[in-house]
Write a protein that holds these residues in place. Structure first.
Motif, short mmCIF file in Angstrom:
data_model
loop_
_atom_site.label_atom_id
_atom_site.label_comp_id
_atom_site.label_asym_id
_atom_site.label_seq_id
_atom_site.Cartn_x
_atom_site.Cartn_y
_atom_site.Cartn_z
N MET A 1 -1.58 2.13 -8.62
CA MET A 1 -2.62 1.36 -7.94
C MET A 1 -4.00 1.99 -8.12
O MET A 1 -4.19 3.18 -7.88
CB MET A 1 -2.31 1.23 -6.44
CG MET A 1 -3.23 0.24 -5.73
SD MET A 1 -2.91 0.15 -3.96
CE MET A 1 -1.26 -0.50 -3.93
N ASP A 2 -4.96 1.18 -8.54
CA ASP A 2 -6.33 1.64 -8.70
C ASP A 2 -6.94 1.93 -7.32
O ASP A 2 -6.63 1.23 -6.35
CB ASP A 2 -7.14 0.54 -9.41
CG ASP A 2 -8.56 0.99 -9.68
OD1 ASP A 2 -8.76 1.68 -10.70
OD2 ASP A 2 -9.46 0.67 -8.86
N THR B 1 6.28 6.14 1.29
CA THR B 1 5.92 7.55 1.06
C THR B 1 4.85 7.76 -0.01
O THR B 1 4.71 8.87 -0.51
CB THR B 1 7.18 8.36 0.67
OG1 THR B 1 7.77 7.71 -0.47
CG2 THR B 1 8.18 8.43 1.79
N ARG B 2 4.09 6.72 -0.36
CA ARG B 2 3.14 6.90 -1.47
C ARG B 2 2.12 8.02 -1.16
O ARG B 2 1.77 8.79 -2.04
CB ARG B 2 2.42 5.59 -1.80
CG ARG B 2 1.73 5.61 -3.17
CD ARG B 2 1.35 4.22 -3.63
NE ARG B 2 0.34 3.60 -2.82
CZ ARG B 2 -0.97 3.73 -3.01
NH1 ARG B 2 -1.43 4.48 -4.00
NH2 ARG B 2 -1.83 3.13 -2.23
N LEU C 1 0.81 -1.23 0.00
CA LEU C 1 0.00 0.00 0.00
C LEU C 1 0.84 1.27 0.00
O LEU C 1 0.46 2.27 -0.62
CB LEU C 1 -0.92 0.00 1.22
CG LEU C 1 -2.21 -0.78 1.06
CD1 LEU C 1 -2.89 -1.00 2.41
CD2 LEU C 1 -3.17 -0.04 0.11
N LEU C 2 1.96 1.25 0.73
CA LEU C 2 2.71 2.50 0.92
C LEU C 2 3.92 2.64 0.01
O LEU C 2 4.59 3.69 0.03
CB LEU C 2 3.11 2.64 2.40
CG LEU C 2 1.94 2.58 3.40
CD1 LEU C 2 2.42 2.93 4.80
CD2 LEU C 2 0.79 3.50 3.00
N ASP C 3 4.19 1.63 -0.78
CA ASP C 3 5.36 1.67 -1.67
C ASP C 3 5.14 2.73 -2.76
O ASP C 3 4.21 2.62 -3.56
CB ASP C 3 5.53 0.28 -2.30
CG ASP C 3 6.80 0.19 -3.14
OD1 ASP C 3 7.35 1.25 -3.49
OD2 ASP C 3 7.21 -0.94 -3.44
N PRO C 4 6.00 3.77 -2.81
CA PRO C 4 5.80 4.84 -3.80
C PRO C 4 5.89 4.32 -5.25
O PRO C 4 5.39 4.98 -6.16
CB PRO C 4 6.92 5.84 -3.50
CG PRO C 4 7.89 5.13 -2.64
CD PRO C 4 7.16 4.02 -1.95
#
Ligand code: TMP
Length: 232
Positions: A72-73, A171-172, A64-67
């Motif tokens: 990602m939809d 940091t996404r 989820l948080l991977d920049p």
């Protein structure tokens, strides 16, 4: 991240408290202060966070948080947050509540309503329905909303990342534009206005000591309302 603290419960019943706010609001620091306040009163506390409060959740958090996952939809994002939460509720939150403990969680369902609903624009009723269907509609007893200007919060969050306090692999959301973070803040304030009995708003734009004092005041008044003045 999830951990148990303290060993007494002094006859207190279970309690579920969540902390919410935009990036850089200082929730994580305040979580420790809240545990300290509650333990003095004899509450046995466990702390956790979303996403990533379980071993399976930690793997979901990385995605989820991977920049690098900027493609990602929004629907994928929503379902991953829900998947993390189902696992967390069933294997961590509910068992601890059933044992009479106080569960303190850094973010919960309100974050989904705000980030995926208010900010990404997904249907908020759909999000609520999913919560009812797969998360047993679990609601916190108290939600502390750490409110501050997104400009200030983002600057603090980037300072932390650049100082190595937090991994740059997560940091996404920090990379979202200011307009996104303004929607998040407004979304939280809207939820707090709709549910004043559950939310307490803390001005998180001040120095840490002032925020800690405000948190303590709010917490003691909540316990007073809940248990009566002689049984904090
Ligand atoms: P954290 O930085 O507080 O650990 O939270 C991780 C990020 O995930 C934060 O930017 C908020 C976001 N988030 C959502 O978008 N939806 C959710 O349901 C949750 C729990 C967090």
């Amino acid at each position: 991240m999830a951990r148990a603290t303290g060993n007494r419960n002094n006859g207190h019943t279970d309690m579920f408290i969540t902390l919410e706010g935009i990036e850089g609001a200082g929730k994580t620091t305040q979580l420790k202060n809240i545990v300290a306040i509650l333990e003095v009163k004899g509450y046995e506390c466990v702390t956790s966070r979303e996403p990533g409060g379980t071993a399976i959740g930690a793997q979901i958090r990385r995605i989820l948080l991977d920049p690098q996952n900027s493609a990602m939809d929004a629907g994928t994002e929503l379902l991953l947050y829900m998947a993390d939460r189902v696992q967390h509720i069933r294997s961590f939150i509910k068992p601890h509540l059933s044992a009479g403990r106080t569960v303190l969680c850094d973010r919960f369902f309100d974050a989904t309503l705000v980030y995926q609903g208010y900010a990404r624009g997904l249907d908020k009723e759909l999000i609520r329905t999913l919560h009812r269907l797969v998360c047993d509609d679990l609601q916190p007893d108290l939600t502390l909303l750490f409110d501050l200007a997104p400009e200030v919060g983002l600057a603090r969050a980037w300072l932390q990342i650049n100082n190595g306090g937090r991994t740059g692999l997560e940091t996404r959301f920090e990379q979202e534009q200011l307009v996104f973070h303004r929607k998040v803040r407004d979304g939280y304030l809207d939820l707090a206005n709709r549910e004043p009995a559950r939310f307490r708003i803390i001005d998180a734009g001040r120095d840490e000591a002032s925020v800690t004092r405000a948190v303590e005041k709010v917490l003691l008044s909540f316990l007073n309302e809940r248990n009566g003045p002689n049984q904090l």
